[in-house]
Design an enzyme around this catalytic site. Structure first.
Site, PDB file in Angstrom:
ATOM      1  NE  ARG A   1      16.224  51.990  53.507  1.00 44.51           N
ATOM      2  CZ  ARG A   1      17.093  52.618  52.474  1.00 44.51           C
ATOM      3  NH1 ARG A   1      18.105  52.678  52.720  1.00 44.51           N
ATOM      4  NH2 ARG A   1      16.354  52.735  51.223  1.00 44.51           N
TER       5      ARG A   1
ATOM      6  CB  CYS B   1      20.441  57.086  56.138  1.00 40.02           C
ATOM      7  SG  CYS B   1      21.438  58.546  55.357  1.00 40.02           S
TER       8      CYS B   1
ATOM      9  CG  ASP C   1      22.729  62.046  54.813  1.00 39.30           C
ATOM     10  OD1 ASP C   1      23.564  61.153  54.723  1.00 39.30           O
ATOM     11  OD2 ASP C   1      21.973  62.217  54.100  1.00 39.30           O
TER      12      ASP C   1
HETATM   13  N1   CP Z   1      20.907  54.828  53.042  1.00 38.07           N
HETATM   14  C1   CP Z   1      21.076  54.408  51.531  1.00 38.07           C
HETATM   15  O1   CP Z   1      19.936  54.935  50.836  1.00 38.07           O
HETATM   16  O2   CP Z   1      22.139  53.810  51.361  1.00 38.07           O
HETATM   17  P1   CP Z   1      22.321  53.480  49.887  1.00 38.07           P
HETATM   18  O3   CP Z   1      22.612  54.713  49.167  1.00 38.07           O
HETATM   19  O4   CP Z   1      23.502  52.716  50.018  1.00 38.07           O
HETATM   20  O5   CP Z   1      21.140  53.012  49.077  1.00 38.07           O
HETATM   21  N1  NVA Z   2      21.658  62.526  51.433  1.00 36.57           N
HETATM   22  C1  NVA Z   2      22.400  61.610  50.847  1.00 36.57           C
HETATM   23  C2  NVA Z   2      21.752  60.210  51.242  1.00 36.57           C
HETATM   24  C3  NVA Z   2      22.365  59.090  50.674  1.00 36.57           C
HETATM   25  C4  NVA Z   2      21.340  57.585  50.953  1.00 36.57           C
HETATM   26  C5  NVA Z   2      22.437  61.580  49.334  1.00 36.57           C
HETATM   27  O1  NVA Z   2      21.456  61.975  48.717  1.00 36.57           O
HETATM   28  O2  NVA Z   2      23.580  61.283  48.715  1.00 36.57           O
END
Ligand code: CP
Ligand code: NVA
Length: 309
Positions: free
Chosen positions: A293, A267, A227
């Site tokens: 998702r 993600c 991530d």
């Molecule tokens: N992975 C995810 O939650 O993407 P968004 O921040 O675009 O919703």
């Molecule tokens: N760890 C990241 C996830 C985004 C989908 C955040 O919190 O920004």
């Protein structure tokens, strides 16, 4: 009424039921177009209210498609356009209105306390669409994706996370306890998972493996997750933090430390933590992961609305 706030609080048999339902529904949709409604329109007449206090592309769109494909509707609120966001209305009063107008509430926020407050005051289910401590809809969907690609239970696989200790990792740790899979984490010493989450793992008589060496964490992995090093609203010196993660970059060489058929998942959105070659390479399944998702959130909605068969 069932909420979906943190994987830690949901029995594994319910999580498994959601995954099984998502698999069935995904198969049944093969010939349907984007907005065609699933047979029986199980959420016909239902309104999901979504509120984002932080940016989102995937969560917003996937919940939109999920509720529409189940025959319901959704409305997205921007918190800064509400009295609540301007400090002119309490959570209790806002929650009362949401509960009388809508049937479910999806919230993305910078405050776990706010999720808890909403839960206390709502009489409709609340779904956590990302908070500082958890991104449960993402990670349950990721478990689904892993099993779909690997064609076996995640409990038989070695999962590695190379990256920051954040909300997505906290949910992955919760999933590793619930579904009993081996989780190896590779991150700099300073960015190891917090005491609270580690204590929770110990309390459940489970183990997670933490290495301050990316290669060690990736060794023997069936799946490597990552991530962004800098999460949304992360209040750190960005340049410094990215520098501290330099040795945790996911490149082809690191992928070679894992099993030959190891896959890469992320993600999204992505940053500099993964090379272009890996992200767009054959082992990467990030687009399938993102689309799943929709399928898993449909079954999460059915679970929350008490309609999961
Ligand atoms: N992975 C995810 O939650 O993407 P968004 O921040 O675009 O919703
Ligand atoms: N760890 C990241 C996830 C985004 C989908 C955040 O919190 O920004």
């Amino acid at each position: 009424m069932k909420h979906f706030i943190n994987l830690k609080d949901i029995p594994v048999k319910d999580l498994r039921k959601i995954i099984v339902d998502a698999k069935k529904r995904k198969n049944l949709r093969k010939k349907l177009s984007t907005l065609e409604v699933d047979k029986g329109a199980p959420l016909k007449g239902k309104l999901l209210i979504q509120m984002f206090e932080k940016s989102s592309l995937r969560t917003r769109l996937s919940f939109y498609l999920a509720i529409r494909q189940l025959g319901g509707e959704t409305l997205t609120l921007r918190s800064n356009e509400l009295h609540l966001g301007q400090g002119g209305e309490s959570i209790a009063d806002t929650a009362k209105i949401l509960s009388t107008y809508g049937d479910g509430f999806m919230l993305r926020t910078d405050s776990d306390k706010k999720v808890k407050n909403f839960k206390e005051h709502l009489s409709i289910p609340v779904i956590n669409g990302l908070s500082p401590s958890s991104h449960p809809t993402q990670v349950l969907s990721d478990v689904f994706t892993v099993e779909e690609i690997k064609k076996k239970s995640i409990s038989k696989l070695n999962i590695s996370w190379i990256g920051d200790s954040n909300n997505v990792l906290d949910s992955l740790i919760a999933a590793s306890v619930k579904f009993s899979f081996k989780l190896s984490i590779g991150c700099p010493k300073k960015f190891e998972p917090g005491k609270q989450v580690r204590d929770w793992v110990n309390k459940n008589n489970k183990k997670i493996f933490i290495y301050n060496d990316a290669k060690k964490a990736a060794k023997g992995a069936d799946v490597i997750f990552s991530d962004k090093v800098i999460s949304l609203n992360d209040k750190v010196n960005k340049k410094k933090k990215i520098e501290q993660f330099k040795k945790f970059n996911i490149n082809q060489k690191l992928m070679n430390s894992a099993k030959k058929d190891c896959i890469f998942l992320h993600c999204l959105p992505r940053g500099s933590e993964v090379s272009e070659e890996v992200f767009l390479g054959k082992k990467s399944h990030v687009w399938q992961q993102a689309l799943n998702r929709v399928h898993v959130q449909k079954s999460i909605l059915l679970y929350c609305f008490g309609k999961l068969r």
